[in-house]
Design a protein around this motif. Sequence first.
Motif, PDB file in Angstrom:
ATOM      1  N   LEU A  23     -10.880  -3.221 -13.354  1.00 52.17           N
ATOM      2  CA  LEU A  23     -12.147  -2.621 -12.931  1.00 52.17           C
ATOM      3  C   LEU A  23     -12.639  -1.527 -13.876  1.00 52.17           C
ATOM      4  N   MET A  41      -5.228  -3.809 -11.186  1.00 55.51           N
ATOM      5  CA  MET A  41      -6.594  -3.814 -10.678  1.00 55.51           C
ATOM      6  C   MET A  41      -7.410  -2.677 -11.291  1.00 55.51           C
ATOM      7  N   TRP A  59     -11.359   2.490  -6.883  1.00 58.10           N
ATOM      8  CA  TRP A  59     -11.775   1.185  -6.391  1.00 58.10           C
ATOM      9  C   TRP A  59     -10.590   0.231  -6.268  1.00 58.10           C
ATOM     10  N   ALA A  60      -9.594   0.396  -7.110  1.00 62.00           N
ATOM     11  CA  ALA A  60      -8.377  -0.410  -6.983  1.00 62.00           C
ATOM     12  C   ALA A  60      -7.684  -0.122  -5.654  1.00 62.00           C
ATOM     13  N   TYR A 117      -9.139   1.001  -2.948  1.00 61.31           N
ATOM     14  CA  TYR A 117      -9.968   0.418  -1.889  1.00 61.31           C
ATOM     15  C   TYR A 117      -9.567  -1.028  -1.620  1.00 61.31           C
ATOM     16  N   THR A 118      -9.418  -1.797  -2.699  1.00 60.47           N
ATOM     17  CA  THR A 118      -9.132  -3.226  -2.524  1.00 60.47           C
ATOM     18  C   THR A 118      -7.777  -3.456  -1.858  1.00 60.47           C
ATOM     19  N   GLY A 119      -6.854  -2.519  -2.062  1.00 61.81           N
ATOM     20  CA  GLY A 119      -5.511  -2.690  -1.510  1.00 61.81           C
ATOM     21  C   GLY A 119      -5.413  -2.460  -0.022  1.00 61.81           C
ATOM     22  N   GLY A 162      -6.677  -3.999   2.297  1.00 62.14           N
ATOM     23  CA  GLY A 162      -6.570  -5.252   3.050  1.00 62.14           C
ATOM     24  C   GLY A 162      -5.136  -5.606   3.410  1.00 62.14           C
ATOM     25  N   TYR A 166       0.109  -3.937  -8.698  1.00 69.05           N
ATOM     26  CA  TYR A 166      -1.228  -4.379  -8.285  1.00 69.05           C
ATOM     27  C   TYR A 166      -2.286  -3.318  -8.561  1.00 69.05           C
ATOM     28  N   SER A 199     -11.980   3.769 -11.746  1.00 71.20           N
ATOM     29  CA  SER A 199     -11.469   2.426 -11.458  1.00 71.20           C
ATOM     30  C   SER A 199     -10.264   2.457 -10.519  1.00 71.20           C
ATOM     31  N   CYS A 227       0.833  -1.209   0.000  1.00 70.68           N
ATOM     32  CA  CYS A 227       0.000   0.000   0.000  1.00 70.68           C
ATOM     33  C   CYS A 227       0.863   1.254   0.000  1.00 70.68           C
TER      34      CYS A 227
END
Length: 511
Positions: free
Chosen positions: A471, A467, A482-483, A485-487, A489, A463, A479, A311
């Motif tokens: 998306l 991503m 949102w990419a 957001y997913t990262g 985690g 990544y 997109s 991240c």
Amino acid sequence: MTATDAPVPGHPADRPGYRFYVLAILILIYMLNFLDRQIIGILAAPLKEHFGMSDTQFGLLGGIAFASVYSTLAIPLAWLADRYSRVWIMTGALAVWSGFTALCGVAGSFTQLFLFRMGVGVGEAGGVAPAYSLVADYFPPHQRARALAAFAFGIPLGTAAGTLVGGLLAATYGWQTAFIVVGVLGLLVAPLLRLTVKDPVRGGTDAAKATPAVATPVAAAPGVASAPANDGRAGKRAAQGLLGLAAGLLVLAALAQFGVIGANPLVLVFAGLLAGVIGGSLMVARVTATAVMPKPSFWLLAFGAASSSVCGYGVAGWLPLFFMRSFDLTLTQVSWYYSGIALIGGILGIWGGGAIADKLAKRGKGAYPLTPAIAFLISAPCFILAMNSPWLIGLIFPGGGSQVQQLTVAFLIFLIPTGLNLAWLGPVTAAVQHLVPAPMRSTASALFLLINNLLGIAVGFFYFGWMSDLLAPRFGDESLRWAIYTGMGFYMLASILLIGASRTLKKDWVD
């Protein structure tokens, strides 16, 4: 260039004024390191337009092109730094990465730019691990996390400078000029490092004990003989395994080239060469690798830091483009806006992480990884909140407020995760210094950085671009949002791993 360049005890590490001068020079070098590394983020839009790149291709350019050589070559260069002059190695590294940064400005194709970015990685491979070791030998253990945190100021300073200077130069004179100017700057600074910084005695600021008159090679240095399995057997086996994997991948590449199997031969060749370089590097560093491999703390610290760096590097590299796409800012506006976030948030977070960890560590060594673990748990929701400042301000002002209000709210909130995202640097790097005896510190740092950077830079930068392209059919220009957001985690994973390290560090600690 030999270890005998190091001065006798009492000069220069025992002079507080000179000690802080050296730290200032190392911060400047680290700033240039990150300036040349991160400038590509602010240049995303003009580079993508000039070379017709997709987000995925730009992710490869910013990630694997740099990280593949930066991470792997750091080990043999750090191995040399544990035996010879760290200052000479850093000086040469600075000249190499600065020269290749300047060459990026004359790249005529995507392939040339990719290779020049690999050259930047070759140089920067020798710039960080020896510096960690120098800081550890200039500052005693109770000040080490703060000193390493101060050294890490080079990250926000370099990121801010790369964003601001690179963006403004690109907006005014073109992206080519931006690369050339910052590259030449590093070439001008290299002589200052060599002429004014001396190598201190290795381990000279550790617990009071008999200290050798000069720094000595690892093979003869006190303390190494007590390292576990100092014949390097375990490290040698790991290196042989990777070299075997490299050979297998190259065989598969040959089969793919002749159509025997369905695979991309270039990908297999690249993976094979990467495994081979890592295997060769581990063979060189097998004694230090054998010392750290049995220690759970090493793996938990390395993979915890790497998870956060996915991240840290990824978001930092893509936020300028996000601001242009989702906040409708120009290149010049993003240069000022994001450089301010990186500078203020980064300095506060790094210093806070080091100071808090040094204070809490008096109660237990576990505070070093536990401090950033808590910071990461806070970072993820703050990033998401900052990216949605129009929604947030809409709860306060009817109609969502003006763009200035939205940007102001986003700026203030972005400071929090930007700072917390970097809070690990002082505490975790200080902890890594204490997993091995003093003469092994450069190499141990390089092994740590191999994992952190190979995953953090290569995976992180790639990544978010991959991503984003994945998306794009559904979210269009949003997109990238949102990419990101997913990262988030990866921050959760980093916290779990560092909490684990806080439970094992006391057992693995070497004074």
